[in-house]
Design an enzyme around this catalytic site. Structure first.
Site, PDB file in Angstrom:
ATOM      1  N   HIS A 111       0.842  -1.193  -0.126  1.00 25.62           N
ATOM      2  CA  HIS A 111      -0.104   0.017   0.058  1.00 25.62           C
ATOM      3  C   HIS A 111       0.741   1.259   0.011  1.00 25.62           C
ATOM      4  CE1 HIS A 111      -2.944   3.004   1.139  1.00 25.62           C
ATOM      5  NE2 HIS A 111      -3.922   2.137   0.903  1.00 25.62           N
ATOM      6  N   GLU A 113       0.922   3.963   1.433  1.00 32.04           N
ATOM      7  CA  GLU A 113       1.328   4.666   2.834  1.00 32.04           C
ATOM      8  C   GLU A 113       2.289   3.832   3.411  1.00 32.04           C
ATOM      9  OE1 GLU A 113      -3.029   4.668   4.218  1.00 32.04           O
ATOM     10  OE2 GLU A 113      -3.308   6.079   2.920  1.00 32.04           O
ATOM     11  N   SER A 219     -10.133   7.307  -3.386  1.00 34.74           N
ATOM     12  CA  SER A 219     -11.538   8.264  -3.329  1.00 34.74           C
ATOM     13  C   SER A 219     -12.756   7.587  -3.742  1.00 34.74           C
ATOM     14  CB  SER A 219     -11.068   9.619  -3.905  1.00 34.74           C
ATOM     15  OG  SER A 219     -10.037  10.212  -2.968  1.00 34.74           O
TER      16      SER A 219
HETATM   17  C1  PEP Z   1      -6.803   3.280   0.378  1.00 32.80           C
HETATM   18  O1  PEP Z   1      -6.602   3.446   1.409  1.00 32.80           O
HETATM   19  O2  PEP Z   1      -6.468   2.211  -0.394  1.00 32.80           O
HETATM   20  C2  PEP Z   1      -7.721   3.945  -0.371  1.00 32.80           C
HETATM   21  C3  PEP Z   1      -8.105   3.975  -1.491  1.00 32.80           C
HETATM   22  O3  PEP Z   1      -8.118   5.120   0.270  1.00 32.80           O
HETATM   23  P1  PEP Z   1      -9.513   6.155  -0.102  1.00 32.80           P
HETATM   24  O4  PEP Z   1     -10.442   5.218  -0.592  1.00 32.80           O
HETATM   25  O5  PEP Z   1      -9.535   6.836   1.182  1.00 32.80           O
HETATM   26  O6  PEP Z   1      -8.745   7.036  -1.012  1.00 32.80           O
END
Ligand code: PEP
Length: 264
Positions: A111, A113, A219
């Site tokens: 991911h 992050e 998102s």
């Molecule tokens: C994610 O954490 O993989 C993600 C897609 O977050 P968000 O839907 O908040 O953009």
């Protein structure tokens, strides 16, 4: 039509259920809140034969999730990360074997992050992917370009490079056991979702050489999910998307359930 396109159609037709992943990230702050969210989901996630929901809470809530969803076949439990070793002197790490023993079926890996904040590399992701596959769990491997790379028209090159590095050592016949998530970095948590056309285009780049199901993440919420869900074979006979990876919106059980309800 290229050989790649023929493969695309096979993948799309063989994937019956849409995979909808809830990535709770480092939320909620207490077990009590997590329990409330699990129960809200349990009530609403019954009998959808077209969707498989995967709930990925923080590690510390996994055992509780496994208990709550024990008799619910359309809900699976996922982890947000893991280590590559089975056990040993690796302070703070959680192994795939530990996850398996709790009933976890999916593990999100690579991911953005983890890459941007924790400094994880594609090489580390590859080690984790191989360890997870070895235990019969399904890795959800995240791939995506930055805003700058997109601006420079490098998206396809970046996706191919990331994929190659993150799947290093994975045998060809294991590719169908992996789920890929196209998660453009500029779309994650920003409210700037990628267009459906652009997501499908990126998915087709990932699919060119691999038969893995492809999800879109970035998102997504109940108001824009329908477009991604409906994206199937278009006039150019290109495959659509096999599901969604949802971060922020999955923290509201009502929102998550509203997305699942759109899959019929
Ligand atoms: C994610 O954490 O993989 C993600 C897609 O977050 P968000 O839907 O908040 O953009």
């Amino acid at each position: 039509m290229s050989g790649g396109a023929i493969q695309l159609i096979k993948v799309s037709q063989s994937t019956m259920k849409k995979l909808i992943i809830a990535n709770w990230k480092c939320n909620p702050a207490t077990l009590k809140e997590a329990q409330k969210m699990f129960l809200a989901l349990r009530g609403g996630l019954k009998n959808n034969s077209k969707a498989e929901a995967v709930v990925c809470p923080p590690f510390v809530y996994l055992a509780e999730a496994a208990k709550v969803f024990k008799n619910q076949s359309s809900v699976k439990i996922g982890a947000q990360n893991c280590f590559w070793e089975e056990k040993g002197a690796f302070t703070g790490e959680i192994s795939p074997k530990m996850l398996k023993s709790l009933g976890v079926k999916y593990v999100i890996l690579g991911h953005s992050e983890r890459v941007m904040i924790m400094g994880e590399t594609n090489e580390m992701t590859a080690r984790k992917v191989n360890a997870v596959l070895k235990l019969g769990l399904t890795p959800i491997v995240c791939i995506g370009e930055t805003a700058e790379e997109r601006k420079q028209g490098k998206t396809s090159i970046i996706l191919e490079k990331e994929l190659k590095e993150s799947l290093q050592g994975v045998a060809k016949n294991q590719m169908t056991k992996i789920v890929l998530a196209y998660e453009p970095l500029w779309a994650i948590g920003t409210g700037k979702a990628c267009s459906v056309d652009e997501a499908v285009k990126a998915a087709n780049v990932l699919r060119r050489t691999r038969k893995a199901p492809i999800l879109y993440g970035g998102s997504v919420h109940s108001q824009n999910a329908a477009g991604y869900i409906a994206a199937r074979l278009d006039s150019a006979r290109q495959a659509g998307l096999d599901g969604l990876l949802i971060g922020g919106a999955s923290l509201d059980p009502k929102e998550f359930l509203a997305i699942i309800k759109q899959i019929r």
